[in-house]
Design an enzyme around this catalytic site. Structure first.
Site: not given
Ligand SMILES: *Cc1c(COP(=O)(O)O)cnc(C)c1O
Length: 365
Positions: A41, A136, A258, A307
């Site tokens: 992701k 969650r 700055y 920046m």
């Molecule tokens: C992001 C995520 C992972 C991976 O987690 P890491 O801590 O980066 O290994 C696995 N499962 C779910 C549901 C996640 O959101």
């Protein structure tokens, strides 16, 4: 890490795909009896999913997790045969994407299940997410149990995976770990014949009972710290580097940058580097005492991060040691990701995913 091709942009995110593959193999060897997937992701934690995905697949990974359907669609373009799960679930307005790219939504809400069934998308067989204590995403235990006994909806869903997520796996002694593992063991028994997945990177370090059938590491693949103390032996994958644009001699008593926030306490050599907060080099790093490295030698930031630019005090390297065009390491083997994250008051994940797309991604294959 060696430099791949000649630098094609003044600020670069160099991703070592060999180290990425090695880290996947390491995690796989730490998960005997379980399949090892990969969380890719957020553009593979900033490294570029369209390069990281195929490198992981070549190492043997077959199951991938993204957050959003658009991420899944992009990944499908480079991974025609992989199983791709969308962790944030079924986004109804994007329904066509799930079918077109054979994406599997991770369903974790009864209304979401209704929407997915109603849409009849023909997506890949979904996962069922059950909340075991994180509060969650995920069905409550009661809803999960009811679903498991629902002889109409369950066969219509045909889940390919039942999963949950650990809230405190980065602290191995936290009592919630054992509780979530125990609850998830019960949950998976409600869905006989369906594969089960619980652990992220830190969960893998918890050992056997947390593994189930499929593990979903993310941060450890990219060389980040999943567990304090580095219980998972991974190699650095990411190096952030940027070129020196100019080296100036600044007399004692002058302000730099700055706000003239830093004042030279001595006649100084100041290297101006082509990277700033728009690249993801956080402004707060300078005041926190961050260091960069040039040719393996560490030098401090000086004044504010702008920046597009930052300044380094290279006085101690001596006259002529640093020149225009030299590459500066801002994150990498000599400036560990975890050090940068700690100074910025955050975690490795946020630094990696905050590295902007303005930086050229370069790959070591
Ligand atoms: C992001 C995520 C992972 C991976 O987690 P890491 O801590 O980066 O290994 C696995 N499962 C779910 C549901 C996640 O959101």
């Amino acid at each position: 890490m060696s430099t791949p091709t000649p630098p094609a942009a003044p600020a670069r995110l160099v991703v070592d795909l060999r180290a990425l593959a090695d880290n996947w193999r390491t995690l796989d060897s730490l998960s005997p009896g379980a399949e090892t997937g990969a969380a890719v992701k957020a553009d593979a934690y900033g490294t570029g999913a369209e390069a990281a995905g195929p490198a992981l697949a070549a190492a043997g990974c077959r199951t991938f997790f993204v957050a959003l359907p658009a991420e899944g669609a992009a990944l499908r373009g480079v991974l025609p045969d992989a199983d791709i799960y969308v962790l944030n679930g079924f986004h109804a307005p994007s329904a066509a994407l799930y079918a077109k790219h054979r994406l599997a939504p991770v369903l974790g809400d009864t209304g979401e299940i209704d929407a997915w069934l109603g849409a009849g998308t023909g997506s890949a067989p979904p996962a069922i997410h059950v909340d075991t204590g994180m509060n969650r995403l995920g069905l409550s235990l009661e809803d999960a149990r009811a679903l498991s006994q629902d002889h109409v909806r369950l066969p219509a869903i045909r889940p390919s995976l039942v999963m949950s997520h650990l809230a405190c796996a980065d602290r191995s002694g936290h009592p919630l770990n054992a509780l979530q593992i125990q609850r998830f063991a019960e949950v998976r028994a409600w869905f006989p014949g369906v594969r089960a997945s619980l652990s992220n990177s830190a969960g893998i370090a918890l050992g056997g009972p947390a593994r189930f059938d499929l593990v979903r590491p993310g941060i450890s693949l990219y060389g980040g710290t999943a567990v304090e103390g580095g219980a998972i032996p991974v190699r650095p994958v990411v190096r952030v580097e940027a070129d020196v644009l100019t080296v100036r001699s600044v007399p004692a008593g002058e302000g730099v940058g700055y706000g003239a926030a830093a004042t030279t306490g001595r006649p100084s050599l100041v290297a101006i580097v082509s990277a700033g907060y728009a690249d993801g080099i956080q402004r707060r790093l300078a005041a926190a005492g961050a260091m960069a490295a040039i040719g393996g030698r560490r030098v401090p930031y000086l004044g504010r991060v702008s920046m597009d630019l930052l300044a380094l005090d290279v006085t101690d390297l001596g006259p002529g040691a640093v020149r225009r065009g030299d590459a500066v390491e801002l994150v990498g083997p000599d400036v560990p990701l975890s050090e940068v994250a700690t100074l910025a008051g955050t975690i490795d994940y946020e630094i990696l995913t905050g590295l902007s797309n303005r930086m050229l991604r370069q790959y070591i294959r």
